[in-house]
Design an enzyme around this catalytic site. Structure first.
Site: not given
Ligand code: SF4
Length: 489
Positions: A195, A224, A257, A309, A377, A405
């Site tokens: 991304c 990750h 993160h 995160e 997101c 992840s």
């Protein structure tokens, strides 16, 4: 079972015969092999026999899985080799992958050097004819003779027995290859893989290395993914758990993160040159939490408490943020003042599960403040939509991503919820061939932190098992780009 194990010699056929395997004694040498290949048509076939090594480092009893056959008509790639090699390694065998050369006659003495110069690891007398078969082909050779242990010397018989023992141990993986090989197609979920936030974080480390030189310290995994981390380590990045491990004044990148303010304070106290790779979409959630908490709200953060995160986001207002992990926690959570509540979300959650949790909270706290736009997101949302579209038509889905992840794990869950068995793999070496038996349509996707070349490698391997047609199932276009921080811009 769609494939056949082809063994040129009787002894080899006996070694690889296990219940459930179709084993064919195909005869030695080019002529008899060519006849067998013609009879087999497009049946998938895995060749299993003994062979000679032509390079040092390959020992009697080791297996060589051919990545290509170097025959009279030039090299022929055998694309499923990494899958087969991984299956054999899981059986405890020593496996080398590389080219295997094919010769019309026994190769010994100085002749080995001729093949080694062309890049071969081993040589046999049949693979060139097998490689010309119409269907999927794989080749495994158990090594008997080597440059320093040639044929027709004392010990050849003992080494022959060692080679046959390795073939016997290999038999279950050969049977699995035969069951996994059949005609079919790959359904590629799109979007998949990197991304914009991951792209940016990786570029930040690369540019920091270029501009400031190695070592560049990175707090926690930049993203990750084990492959990304290993590649950056090779370039000179040093990954640490906490900034306390970084020498004073050193260049330090904060991972995508996000971090708690306390981490920034610790970095400032050590006069570190900090470059922040926090994804702007994570920063947006931090900003929301700061805004809500500064006006006295309790912030219900929907997410996984052990994720980095969430750890960072909670750190924005430790006394005022409560992590809500599931719908039952949402039904029970207590707040100081039900009139002063807000919620936020981890960016990489499963969209439908997060919505279910949010709706429980909304029912309990009708005046609860909500983010202006969903915190999950765009990349997480698109990848989940894409895997759902693929899972509805696939017999099995392979999700490329590391075990830590979050968004990759969610892709596995979404695929399973939409009817397909799904497996998380770091790369092709983690594919268990038994998952592919009977799977005509194999779905592939990759988490937002997984490099695109891993998808390409897996697609190539599956083509080597007969899934030669590839359909891209695109549910959204992505053109998001984030600017780089000024330290590396
Ligand atoms: S998954 Fe989303 S939040 Fe995470 S780095 Fe990528 S774009 Fe940013």
């Amino acid at each position: 079972m769609t494939g056949v194990v082809c063994a040129p010699m009787h002894l080899e056929a006996a070694a690889v015969r296990v219940p459930g395997a179709r084993v064919l004694h195909t005869g030695m040498g080019p002529r008899r092999t060519a006849e067998s290949v013609e009879r087999l048509g497009d049946t998938p076939l895995v060749v299993a026999g003994i062979g000679g090594a032509v390079t040092d480092g390959v020992r009697p009893g080791d297996l060589v899985v051919a990545t290509e056959i170097d025959g009279p008509d030039g090299p022929v790639p055998l694309k499923s080799a990494p899958l087969l090699a991984a299956g054999l390694r899981r059986l405890g065998l020593t496996v080398h992958t590389g080219p295997v050369a094919s010769s019309d006659s026994l190769v010994d003495g100085t002749e080995r050097g001729r093949f080694a110069e062309r890049g071969a690891l081993a040589v046999d007398m049949e693979s060139a004819q097998f490689a010309a078969a119409a269907g999927p082909v794989a080749v495994v050779r158990a090594i008997v003779d080597t440059p320093d242990r040639p044929l027709w010397r004392p010990g050849t018989v003992r080494r022959g027995i060692t080679g046959l023992r390795s073939l016997r141990m290999a038999a279950p993986a050969l049977r699995e290859w035969c069951a996994a090989a059949e005609k079919g197609e790959v359904l590629l979920a799109s979007p998949r893989s990197f991304c914009a936030g991951v792209d940016r974080a990786i570029e930040i480390v690369e540019r920091a290395l270029e501009r400031y030189g190695a070592p560049v310290y990175v707090r926690r995994q930049i993203v990750h993914n084990a492959h990304v981390v290993r590649r950056l380590e090779k370039l000179g990045a040093v990954f640490v758990q906490e900034v306390s491990e970084v020498p004073a004044g050193a260049t330090t990148v904060l991972a995508a993160h996000g971090v708690a303010p306390a981490v920034r304070q610790a970095a400032a106290a050590k006069a570190l040159r900090v470059i922040d790779a926090t994804c702007p979409l994570v920063t947006k959630v931090h900003n929301e939490v700061r805004r809500y908490s500064s006006r006295g709200d309790t912030v219900l953060l929907i997410g996984h408490a052990d994720h980095e995160e969430v750890e960072g986001t909670v750190g924005e207002a430790p006394g005022q943020v409560i992590v809500v992990e599931d719908a039952s926690a949402a039904a029970q959570v207590r707040v100081a003042d039900p009139e002063k509540v807000a919620y936020a979300m981890q960016t990489t959650l499963a969209v439908d599960e997060a919505e279910e949790i949010a709706s429980v909270l909304r029912e309990r706290f009708p005046v609860m403040a909500a983010p202006r736009r969903d915190d999950i997101c765009y990349a997480t949302t698109n990848r989940q939509r894409a895997v759902r579209a693929v899972a509805e038509h696939a017999d099995v889905v392979l999700v490329i991503g590391s075990a830590n992840s979050s968004n990759s794990k969610r892709l596995v869950e979404v695929a399973r919820r939409h009817g397909a068995p799904a497996h998380l793999i770091d790369d092709v070496s983690e594919v268990d061939m038994r998952w592919l038996a009977g799977a005509r349509r194999i779905g592939i996707t990759a988490g937002a932190s997984a490099p695109p070349q891993l998808v390409e490698e897996l697609t190539q391997c599956l083509a080597g098992l007969g899934r030669t047609s590839v359909r891209d199932s695109q549910v959204a276009d992505e053109d998001v780009r984030f600017t780089l921080p000024r330290e590396v811009g």
